[in-house]
Design a protein around this motif. Structure first.
Motif, PDB file in Angstrom:
ATOM      1  N   PHE A 262      21.421  59.518  24.460  1.00 13.42           N
ATOM      2  CA  PHE A 262      22.953  59.274  24.108  1.00 13.42           C
ATOM      3  C   PHE A 262      23.703  58.858  25.351  1.00 13.42           C
ATOM      4  CE2 PHE A 262      27.354  60.148  23.507  1.00 13.42           C
ATOM      5  CZ  PHE A 262      27.561  59.733  22.448  1.00 13.42           C
ATOM      6  N   LEU A 263      24.692  57.762  24.989  1.00 15.58           N
ATOM      7  CA  LEU A 263      25.370  57.132  26.142  1.00 15.58           C
ATOM      8  C   LEU A 263      26.559  56.324  25.206  1.00 15.58           C
ATOM      9  CD1 LEU A 263      24.183  54.121  28.007  1.00 15.58           C
ATOM     10  CD2 LEU A 263      23.328  54.909  25.871  1.00 15.58           C
ATOM     11  N   GLN A 264      27.625  56.354  25.840  1.00 13.83           N
ATOM     12  CA  GLN A 264      28.753  55.889  25.168  1.00 13.83           C
ATOM     13  C   GLN A 264      29.614  55.111  26.227  1.00 13.83           C
ATOM     14  OE1 GLN A 264      31.750  58.848  23.374  1.00 13.83           O
ATOM     15  NE2 GLN A 264      31.849  57.282  21.765  1.00 13.83           N
ATOM     16  N   TRP A 265      30.042  54.081  25.849  1.00 14.24           N
ATOM     17  CA  TRP A 265      31.285  53.316  26.804  1.00 14.24           C
ATOM     18  C   TRP A 265      32.100  52.696  25.821  1.00 14.24           C
ATOM     19  CZ3 TRP A 265      29.983  48.485  30.574  1.00 14.24           C
ATOM     20  CH2 TRP A 265      30.682  48.291  31.446  1.00 14.24           C
ATOM     21  N   VAL A 266      33.448  53.090  26.092  1.00 11.62           N
ATOM     22  CA  VAL A 266      34.522  52.564  25.134  1.00 11.62           C
ATOM     23  C   VAL A 266      35.268  51.869  26.050  1.00 11.62           C
ATOM     24  CG1 VAL A 266      36.427  53.203  23.598  1.00 11.62           C
ATOM     25  CG2 VAL A 266      34.298  54.381  23.636  1.00 11.62           C
ATOM     26  N   ILE A 267      35.850  50.673  25.838  1.00 11.83           N
ATOM     27  CA  ILE A 267      36.680  49.871  26.556  1.00 11.83           C
ATOM     28  C   ILE A 267      37.877  49.291  25.827  1.00 11.83           C
ATOM     29  CG2 ILE A 267      36.484  47.980  28.181  1.00 11.83           C
ATOM     30  CD1 ILE A 267      33.441  47.861  28.321  1.00 11.83           C
ATOM     31  N   GLU A 268      39.081  49.129  26.410  1.00 10.10           N
ATOM     32  CA  GLU A 268      40.224  48.530  25.780  1.00 10.10           C
ATOM     33  C   GLU A 268      39.934  47.250  25.720  1.00 10.10           C
ATOM     34  OE1 GLU A 268      44.999  48.384  26.857  1.00 10.10           O
ATOM     35  OE2 GLU A 268      43.534  49.375  28.256  1.00 10.10           O
ATOM     36  N   ASP A 269      40.418  46.740  24.489  1.00 10.46           N
ATOM     37  CA  ASP A 269      39.956  45.278  24.056  1.00 10.46           C
ATOM     38  C   ASP A 269      41.030  44.457  24.724  1.00 10.46           C
ATOM     39  OD1 ASP A 269      38.877  43.202  22.901  1.00 10.46           O
ATOM     40  OD2 ASP A 269      39.193  43.789  20.726  1.00 10.46           O
ATOM     41  N   CYS A 270      40.751  43.972  25.988  1.00 15.03           N
ATOM     42  CA  CYS A 270      41.820  43.179  26.498  1.00 15.03           C
ATOM     43  C   CYS A 270      40.965  42.477  27.472  1.00 15.03           C
ATOM     44  CB  CYS A 270      43.050  43.828  27.215  1.00 15.03           C
ATOM     45  SG  CYS A 270      42.429  45.101  28.590  1.00 15.03           S
ATOM     46  N   LEU A 271      39.748  42.294  27.610  1.00 11.36           N
ATOM     47  CA  LEU A 271      38.865  41.686  28.790  1.00 11.36           C
ATOM     48  C   LEU A 271      38.869  40.058  28.368  1.00 11.36           C
ATOM     49  CD1 LEU A 271      35.404  43.684  28.345  1.00 11.36           C
ATOM     50  CD2 LEU A 271      37.388  43.951  29.980  1.00 11.36           C
ATOM     51  N   PRO A 272      38.878  39.489  29.621  1.00 10.32           N
ATOM     52  CA  PRO A 272      38.554  38.076  29.124  1.00 10.32           C
ATOM     53  C   PRO A 272      37.481  37.642  28.202  1.00 10.32           C
ATOM     54  CG  PRO A 272      37.710  38.673  31.401  1.00 10.32           C
ATOM     55  CD  PRO A 272      38.500  39.733  30.653  1.00 10.32           C
ATOM     56  N   SER A 273      37.344  36.288  27.873  1.00  9.99           N
ATOM     57  CA  SER A 273      36.194  35.934  26.978  1.00  9.99           C
ATOM     58  C   SER A 273      35.084  35.814  27.780  1.00  9.99           C
ATOM     59  CB  SER A 273      36.700  34.929  26.057  1.00  9.99           C
ATOM     60  OG  SER A 273      37.043  33.618  27.137  1.00  9.99           O
ATOM     61  N   ASP A 274      35.201  35.415  29.022  1.00  9.89           N
ATOM     62  CA  ASP A 274      34.014  35.067  30.015  1.00  9.89           C
ATOM     63  C   ASP A 274      33.628  36.491  30.532  1.00  9.89           C
ATOM     64  OD1 ASP A 274      32.053  34.091  31.473  1.00  9.89           O
ATOM     65  OD2 ASP A 274      33.516  33.353  33.121  1.00  9.89           O
ATOM     66  N   ARG A 275      32.482  37.068  29.867  1.00 10.73           N
ATOM     67  CA  ARG A 275      32.273  38.476  30.165  1.00 10.73           C
ATOM     68  C   ARG A 275      30.933  38.526  29.864  1.00 10.73           C
ATOM     69  NH1 ARG A 275      35.929  39.423  25.586  1.00 10.73           N
ATOM     70  NH2 ARG A 275      34.600  40.173  23.675  1.00 10.73           N
TER      71      ARG A 275
END
Length: 492
Positions: A262-275
């Motif tokens: 099991f693993l989980q990575w939750v990221i706030e949705d404000c990343l640049p499109s180039d990622r």
């Protein structure tokens, strides 16, 4: 006898021919560039963020290899530099799965290679900086703000020599990028700190404001620091793992790692499109990281602590062992369904019921030996975060707290019995609890009142609540059969 492979880029072809899962994007002549700098390349990072990036490179490509930077320690660099950053990951479950992870392309030590670190951070190809430096590494004060009196921050603001703090190094690199007309990189904290992105950005801006207002204004407007939540159990590497890699894969790896499936990575949705394509290989982008954190505290941390205290009273040693006890399983499932899930209004990206089932499945992993005694540590800090908010909400909204009170009463018995046996209590309030424990008699009413008198744990509103008091006293009494090894029907 099969010859042992010494892991590096030049041996990937040989390893692949033997059926080992290796990163094709790293086979010579590899042209994949470094696009990410990671500060703090410990085992969790290599099992988690580096693995997600490895998966994104495998499936979607791009120039997203990682320059791993240790602020002081040479250990990872010494282990992985000769291996070109490559290492083996063992995924532990009922069956163990292996693969070679190739996302890391170089390992630097800031204390010894400072100029190279700054050069990498100011390279036009570097678009992300990720961090796992533990809460201590952010140099925050008790209000969660940059501590300007911290010795590392004071040192870096004087700028007599090379900077030593992560925040100081980042501000130096961002200042150079600003002067060169380069955009700021995105900085992603992956440490278990509530609101980590917000606190990190405020710290960076606060540091910059001490010396360069123009820079701090630029950062305040243009620096992106998403908040995140991360999760996966990553046991320490030991010689047994190195031997396992050698036996199963015929590979000599200086520093392999292992983690649960099991693993989980939750990221706030404000990343640049180039990622990197993190969200296409399992990471979750959301506007509600706080909602995920709340679900984790209630479904994972609350049940973890409940198992720890109840299981310890029953003489059970590990989480896996606790999940072999039918009565404990029934209790935890009932508590989740009746008292925890109704308190969660989760983010749209989260199926809370499925998440709870995933957590219980993690607990059943036979390859992870997680001691209940360790989970039970620091109860005075954990209970106000993990259990009391659910009780408070359920009381306000007219729901049951009966089972949650059994978990809370189990902690009270756990503390009382350890002190009665003169066993060490690992807790920030150990001295206060020791004095209280000497006054406990085993009488439910008086013992519960003593524990509720600890104002740093129990808010006055809960102490004054008659429904909570009654449920706690009943639960405390109900656990008496457990203490006498007569464990049937103690929570019914």
């Amino acid at each position: 006898m099969t010859q042992i492979i010494y892991l590096n880029e030049n041996s990937l072809e040989d390893a692949s021919n033997r059926g080992i899962n290796v990163p094709q994007y790293r086979k010579p002549p590899s042209t994949t560039k470094i696009g990410i700098v990671h500060i703090g390349p410990g085992a969790f990072f290599r099992a988690h963020q580096a693995w997600y990036t490895h998966q994104a490179l495998k499936h979607k490509g791009g120039h997203w290899c990682i320059s791993a930077v240790s602020l002081r320690s040479r250990g990872v660099s010494e282990a992985l530099t000769d291996q070109d950053g490559l290492y083996c990951l063992a995924e532990l479950d009922k069956e163990t799965h292996f693969e070679v992870v190739g996302a890391i392309k170089e390992v630097l030590v800031a204390r010894e290679q400072y100029a190279q670190v700054i050069a990498r951070l100011t390279n036009i190809d570097t678009k992300f900086v990720t961090m796992t430096i533990t809460e201590k590494g952010y140099c925050l004060n008790s209000q969660g703000e940059l501590d300007l009196t911290h010795q590392d921050i004071k040192h870096d603001l004087q700028r007599v020599t090379e900077r030593v703090s992560a925040v100081g190094i980042l501000v130096e690199a961002l200042s150079i990028r600003h002067e060169k007309g380069l955009p700021a990189f995105t900085v992603i904290s992956c440490d278990n700190i509530t609101g980590n992105g917000t606190k990190l950005k405020k710290s960076i801006v606060a540091f910059a404001s001490q010396t360069n207002k123009k820079l701090s204004d630029w950062l305040a407007k243009g620096l992106t620091c998403p908040s995140t939540m991360v999760d996966s159990i990553t046991p320490a590497t030991d010689d047994a793992l190195r031997d396992l890699i050698s036996q199963k894969l015929d590979i000599k790896d200086n520093w392999p790692i292992k983690r649960e499936a099991f693993l989980q990575w939750v990221i706030e949705d404000c990343l640049p499109s180039d990622r990197p394509a993190w969200e296409e290989v399992g990471a979750v982008l959301t506007q509600d990281v706080e909602g995920f954190e709340k679900a984790k505290l209630r479904l994972l941390n609350c049940t973890h602590s409940s198992l720890a205290y109840l299981g310890s009273l029953m003489g059970i040693e590990t989480v896996y062992d606790a999940m072999q006890n039918t009565q404990l399983i029934t209790f935890i499932e009932k508590m989740i369904d009746e008292e925890i899930l109704p308190s969660i209004d989760g983010p749209k990206e989260l199926d809370a019921k499925q998440y709870s089932q995933d957590i219980l499945q993690r607990y059943r992993n036979p390859a992870i030996r997680h001691l209940l005694s360790q989970i039970a540590w620091d109860g005075s800090q954990k209970i106000p975060m993990r259990i009391l908010p659910i009780i408070q909400q359920n009381l306000e909204e007219g729901r049951s707290v009966r089972l949650l009170c059994h978990a809370l009463a189990a902690w009270m018995h756990f503390v009382r019995l350890r002190l009665a046996k003169d066993e060490r209590l690992v807790d920030p309030l150990a001295s206060q609890l020791e004095k209280l424990g000497k006054s406990c008699s085993g009488n439910a009413q008086s013992d519960v009142s003593l524990f509720l008198s600890i104002s740093s744990i129990f808010p006055a509103s809960l102490v004054a609540n008659s429904e909570l008091n009654s449920a706690l006293v009943t639960a405390y009494k109900n656990l008496a059969p457990v203490l006498n090894n007569n464990q049937h029907s103690w929570f019914v």
